[in-house]
Design an enzyme around this catalytic site. Structure first.
Site, mmCIF file in Angstrom:
data_model
loop_
_atom_site.group_PDB
_atom_site.id
_atom_site.type_symbol
_atom_site.label_atom_id
_atom_site.label_comp_id
_atom_site.label_asym_id
_atom_site.label_seq_id
_atom_site.Cartn_x
_atom_site.Cartn_y
_atom_site.Cartn_z
ATOM 1 N N SER A 73 -54.990 -35.443 7.086
ATOM 2 C CA SER A 73 -55.264 -34.376 6.127
ATOM 3 C C SER A 73 -56.657 -33.776 6.294
ATOM 4 C CB SER A 73 -55.083 -34.860 4.672
ATOM 5 O OG SER A 73 -53.753 -35.200 4.436
ATOM 6 N N GLU A 123 -51.889 -34.765 17.682
ATOM 7 C CA GLU A 123 -51.413 -36.011 17.070
ATOM 8 C C GLU A 123 -49.950 -35.886 16.684
ATOM 9 O OE1 GLU A 123 -53.435 -36.915 13.420
ATOM 10 O OE2 GLU A 123 -53.289 -34.869 12.678
ATOM 11 N N ASP A 139 -48.370 -31.998 16.446
ATOM 12 C CA ASP A 139 -49.362 -30.921 16.357
ATOM 13 C C ASP A 139 -49.981 -30.672 17.729
ATOM 14 O OD1 ASP A 139 -48.866 -30.877 13.654
ATOM 15 O OD2 ASP A 139 -50.600 -32.100 13.122
ATOM 16 N N ARG A 192 -43.621 -34.878 13.173
ATOM 17 C CA ARG A 192 -44.260 -33.579 13.430
ATOM 18 C C ARG A 192 -45.265 -33.768 14.551
ATOM 19 N NH1 ARG A 192 -47.974 -31.725 8.949
ATOM 20 N NH2 ARG A 192 -49.622 -31.813 10.501
ATOM 21 N N ASN A 226 -47.371 -36.923 13.500
ATOM 22 C CA ASN A 226 -47.313 -37.335 12.098
ATOM 23 C C ASN A 226 -45.931 -37.900 11.812
ATOM 24 O OD1 ASN A 226 -49.849 -36.300 10.522
ATOM 25 N ND2 ASN A 226 -49.334 -34.702 11.994
ATOM 26 N N TYR A 277 -54.532 -27.127 2.286
ATOM 27 C CA TYR A 277 -53.964 -27.332 0.946
ATOM 28 C C TYR A 277 -54.337 -26.289 -0.105
ATOM 29 C CZ TYR A 277 -52.907 -31.712 3.171
ATOM 30 O OH TYR A 277 -52.446 -32.655 4.047
ATOM 31 N N GLY A 290 -46.602 -34.021 5.693
ATOM 32 C CA GLY A 290 -46.669 -33.536 4.317
ATOM 33 C C GLY A 290 -45.401 -32.819 3.881
ATOM 34 N N GLU A 296 -55.803 -40.225 1.234
ATOM 35 C CA GLU A 296 -54.843 -39.118 1.127
ATOM 36 C C GLU A 296 -53.903 -39.272 -0.067
ATOM 37 O OE1 GLU A 296 -53.309 -37.827 5.159
ATOM 38 O OE2 GLU A 296 -54.303 -39.698 5.691
#
Length: 299
Positions: free
Chosen positions: A142, A262, A250, A248, A264, A208, A268, A13
């Site tokens: 990612s 998951e 999800d 974060r 994070n 992205y 990002g 990543e």
């Protein structure tokens, strides 16, 4: 205060990390801090390039970034850094371990199994989980090397490819539903963001791409009961993993149930990232968000 924005690194990543780092560099208030760009090209770089920093603002993703290793090194160097500590970071990076903690805490998550060896794929267990399912790196992110599998014949090649990126492959039930993310800052759950893509799932391109193929991401206000469920599950995750500063979470909502995908610990921070959007919905601009991350990290 001399703030180093640490980015790059050695994981799959790396490119996303560089984008996150540049996003932060473009928004941080340079009148408040002496800002230094720190690009890691090897693991050893952290020892030299972090020297003399008053604070490390981490924009790393993946191995040697989100897995707690860099955090532990910075603690040994007596350099404060942004986000969760080494243990929380390591647990959240390891999807298998994090799902065990979720299950233990009665937090809904999709059925799963893992495999480390091509010769030890448990096809019986996979049949129990049922199709479709995802095969992805256990410690990756990612959506790199993530495959949506619809048939037994696809499993072997997918596992083989994933094991090029990670020592362990995660095999997880695909739960049909709507994807959302919860941003938590200093224990407070911020507005929920809905993630919609025309792709089969929220893959690398959807995350992205800026050429119209990216996912549609927007702040949403769910029905009161459902919003309470999402916020409650998010807060349970914060507490279960002993998170600090920000994280974060999800989730996929299926039939009114938020299933945690998951956590994070270094989400990002690119131009298209979810965290700045969620903060903005609360009236917090990107530069102020960075200020708060630094402030809470030093508290």
């Amino acid at each position: 205060m001399k703030v180093g924005v640490i980015m790059g690194g050695v994981s799959s990543e790396r490119e996303i990390s560089l984008k996150s780092g540049r996003g932060i560099l473009g928004s941080i208030d340079k009148n408040k801090y002496e800002v230094v760009e720190v690009i890691l090209d090897s693991k050893q770089d952290i020892f030299e390039k972090a020297k003399g920093l008053d604070f490390a603002l981490l924009a790393l993703h993946g191995e040697f970034g989100e897995d707690g290793t860099v955090q532990a090194i910075l603690e040994a160097m007596d350099i404060p850094y942004s986000g969760c500590g080494p243990l929380t970071s390591g647990l959240c990076m390891d999807k298998n371990m994090s799902k065990k903690i979720l299950k233990e805490g009665n937090i809904p998550t999709a059925p799963w199994t893992t495999v480390k060896d091509l010769d030890k794929i448990d096809y019986e267990k996979i049949e129990e989980i049922g199709y479709p399912l995802f095969i992805k790196p256990n410690s990756g992110g990612s959506s790199v090397a993530t495959f949506l599998i619809k048939d037994k014949s696809e499993i072997y090649d997918a596992v083989k490819e994933v094991l090029k990126y990670d020592k362990e492959a995660m095999i997880e039930k695909y739960i049909k539903g709507e994807e959302y993310t919860s941003f938590i800052l200093n224990g407070e759950v911020f507005p929920t963001i809905s993630i919609k893509t025309e792709n089969e799932f929220f893959d690398y391109e959807a995350k992205y791409s800026q050429d119209g193929k990216g996912a549609k991401e927007e702040v949403v206000y769910l029905d009161k009961d459902l919003q309470e469920k999402v916020n409650e599950v998010s807060k349970k995750c914060w507490d279960a993993f002993n998170c600090r500063v920000y994280v974060r979470v999800d989730v996929i909502i299926s039939e009114g149930v938020p299933y945690v995908l998951e956590l994070n610990t270094l989400p990002g921070m690119t131009a298209t990232s979810l965290i700045p959007q969620s903060a903005k919905a609360r009236g917090i601009e990107y530069s102020e968000l960075i200020d708060k991350i630094i402030e809470y990290s030093l508290a």
